[in-house]
Motif scaffolding. Structure first.
Motif, mmCIF file in Angstrom:
data_model
loop_
_atom_site.group_PDB
_atom_site.id
_atom_site.type_symbol
_atom_site.label_atom_id
_atom_site.label_comp_id
_atom_site.label_asym_id
_atom_site.label_seq_id
_atom_site.Cartn_x
_atom_site.Cartn_y
_atom_site.Cartn_z
ATOM 1 N N VAL A 33 27.000 32.165 97.308
ATOM 2 C CA VAL A 33 27.644 33.479 97.315
ATOM 3 C C VAL A 33 26.787 34.493 96.558
ATOM 4 C CG1 VAL A 33 29.613 34.767 96.364
ATOM 5 C CG2 VAL A 33 30.010 32.689 97.693
ATOM 6 N N PHE A 34 26.283 34.086 95.390
ATOM 7 C CA PHE A 34 25.430 34.994 94.626
ATOM 8 C C PHE A 34 24.073 35.194 95.303
ATOM 9 C CE2 PHE A 34 28.147 33.484 90.966
ATOM 10 C CZ PHE A 34 28.848 34.677 90.874
ATOM 11 N N ALA A 35 23.542 34.136 95.885
ATOM 12 C CA ALA A 35 22.254 34.265 96.585
ATOM 13 C C ALA A 35 22.351 35.232 97.754
ATOM 14 C CB ALA A 35 21.793 32.899 97.071
ATOM 15 N N GLN A 36 23.544 35.334 98.327
ATOM 16 C CA GLN A 36 23.756 36.252 99.444
ATOM 17 C C GLN A 36 24.147 37.651 98.978
ATOM 18 O OE1 GLN A 36 22.084 33.916 101.267
ATOM 19 N NE2 GLN A 36 23.037 35.137 102.880
ATOM 20 N N GLY A 37 24.069 37.884 97.675
ATOM 21 C CA GLY A 37 24.191 39.239 97.172
ATOM 22 C C GLY A 37 25.478 39.629 96.495
ATOM 23 N N ALA A 38 26.447 38.720 96.388
ATOM 24 C CA ALA A 38 27.732 39.076 95.768
ATOM 25 C C ALA A 38 27.545 39.446 94.303
ATOM 26 C CB ALA A 38 28.722 37.931 95.906
ATOM 27 N N GLU A 39 28.381 40.350 93.841
ATOM 28 C CA GLU A 39 28.323 40.787 92.449
ATOM 29 C C GLU A 39 29.031 39.809 91.526
ATOM 30 O OE1 GLU A 39 30.086 44.373 89.611
ATOM 31 O OE2 GLU A 39 30.091 44.614 91.781
ATOM 32 N N LYS A 40 30.209 39.334 91.956
ATOM 33 C CA LYS A 40 30.981 38.445 91.097
ATOM 34 C C LYS A 40 31.933 37.620 91.946
ATOM 35 C CE LYS A 40 34.553 41.927 90.129
ATOM 36 N NZ LYS A 40 35.179 42.777 89.108
ATOM 37 N N ILE A 41 32.426 36.532 91.333
ATOM 38 C CA ILE A 41 33.445 35.671 91.937
ATOM 39 C C ILE A 41 34.646 35.664 91.004
ATOM 40 C CG2 ILE A 41 34.049 33.304 92.601
ATOM 41 C CD1 ILE A 41 31.064 32.868 93.222
ATOM 42 N N VAL A 42 35.811 35.886 91.569
ATOM 43 C CA VAL A 42 37.059 35.801 90.808
ATOM 44 C C VAL A 42 37.745 34.492 91.184
ATOM 45 C CG1 VAL A 42 39.321 36.832 90.399
ATOM 46 C CG2 VAL A 42 37.313 38.304 90.715
ATOM 47 N N LEU A 43 38.054 33.669 90.192
ATOM 48 C CA LEU A 43 38.687 32.376 90.434
ATOM 49 C C LEU A 43 40.201 32.545 90.493
ATOM 50 C CD1 LEU A 43 36.571 30.125 88.040
ATOM 51 C CD2 LEU A 43 36.147 30.711 90.439
ATOM 52 N N ALA A 44 40.801 32.084 91.563
ATOM 53 C CA ALA A 44 42.249 32.237 91.764
ATOM 54 C C ALA A 44 42.975 30.958 91.397
ATOM 55 C CB ALA A 44 42.548 32.604 93.220
ATOM 56 N N GLU A 45 44.173 31.122 90.836
ATOM 57 C CA GLU A 45 44.996 29.975 90.445
ATOM 58 C C GLU A 45 45.558 29.246 91.659
ATOM 59 O OE1 GLU A 45 45.777 28.872 87.400
ATOM 60 O OE2 GLU A 45 45.378 30.507 85.986
ATOM 61 N N MET A 217 39.592 35.302 85.540
ATOM 62 C CA MET A 217 38.441 34.450 85.218
ATOM 63 C C MET A 217 37.350 34.770 86.237
ATOM 64 S SD MET A 217 37.613 32.144 82.963
ATOM 65 C CE MET A 217 36.694 30.635 82.625
ATOM 66 N N VAL A 218 36.248 35.300 85.740
ATOM 67 C CA VAL A 218 35.204 35.850 86.604
ATOM 68 C C VAL A 218 33.898 35.090 86.394
ATOM 69 C CG1 VAL A 218 33.847 37.910 87.143
ATOM 70 C CG2 VAL A 218 36.282 38.116 86.610
ATOM 71 N N VAL A 219 33.264 34.716 87.492
ATOM 72 C CA VAL A 219 31.976 34.027 87.463
ATOM 73 C C VAL A 219 30.885 35.022 87.845
ATOM 74 C CG1 VAL A 219 30.639 32.063 88.328
ATOM 75 C CG2 VAL A 219 33.137 31.906 88.184
#
Length: 233
Positions: A33-45, A217-219
């Motif tokens: 996801v990051f390699a494809q350019g995303a800024e951040k990932i939000v982890l959902a419960e 919670m953000v990656v």
């Protein structure tokens, strides 16, 4: 470095430093996801939380385990993600094990999300932090998933021994139950290349850190420069 290897059910208190490992496939997917350019990932419960986050932020994208489902843009497959254009996007991720493990240690002072594709960068970050004790969260199969344990043990070894041979650890992961199920098509939402992509050692030069931002919670990717002489701390 004192390394502890625990399954999610064994986490009784927040560790100081946690490395949450999900090789097949949550954190391999996160790296892509990051390699494809995303800024951040939000982890959902939960799946409902993932959809609620997307509804509140229409420009975000949502990702889940299993087959495609209404409201979700992507599935938890590196093979399916590698051609996606995610530049500048926020991705909400909910998986069976990886996201659960990261959320379980959200109170740790440092949380790293890892798989083989970011193993070296993760080990280097641990070296630079020179932590006395690190808890590796083996997310799959209540801590029994050999692909996750092998990766965790490799990163722990690599953080202290620069000459560690990855062959044994990669072989264990390739022979694991998860790899067998993915390769045989028994898991939905999979691509034929998923196992190979999950076993690409050090495909990406960054580590992945997770931290609480407001209530989420953000990656995010974390650049880790090579150490001079590559000597362990």
């Amino acid at each position: 470095m004192d390394a502890h290897f625990l399954g999610i059910p064994e986490l009784t208190e927040a560790p100081s430093v946690a490395v949450v490992v999900d090789v097949m496939r949550a954190f391999t997917v996160a790296a892509w996801v990051f390699a494809q350019g995303a800024e951040k990932i939000v982890l959902a419960e939960s799946l409902d939380d993932a959809l609620a986050l997307k509804a509140a932020h229409p420009d975000w994208m949502a990702l889940k385990d299993g087959p495609p489902a209404p409201g979700f843009d992507m599935v938890n497959s590196p093979g399916m993600l590698r051609s996606a254009d995610l530049r500048g996007r926020t991705v909400v991720q909910k998986t069976t094990a990886g996201t659960v493990g990261a959320l379980a240690v959200r109170e740790a002072s440092l949380v790293l999300c890892a798989g083989f594709v970011v193993a070296e960068a993760t080990a280097r970050l641990l070296r630079t932090r020179a932590s006395d004790s690190v808890t590796f969260v083996v997310t799959g199969e209540d801590g029994q998933a050999d692909e996750d344990l092998a990766c965790a043990q490799y990163i722990a070894r690599r953080a202290t021994e620069a000459a560690t041979d990855p062959a044994e650890f990669l072989h264990r992961a390739a022979e694991s139950r998860a790899a067998t199920e993915l390769a045989s098509g028994r898991r939905q939402g999979a691509h034929p290349d998923d196992v190979a992509l999950c076993l690409e050692l050090d495909r990406f030069p960054f580590a992945m850190t997770a931290s609480q931002e407001d209530s989420l919670m953000v990656v995010r990717p974390h650049a880790v420069p090579p150490l001079t002489g590559d000597a362990p701390v």
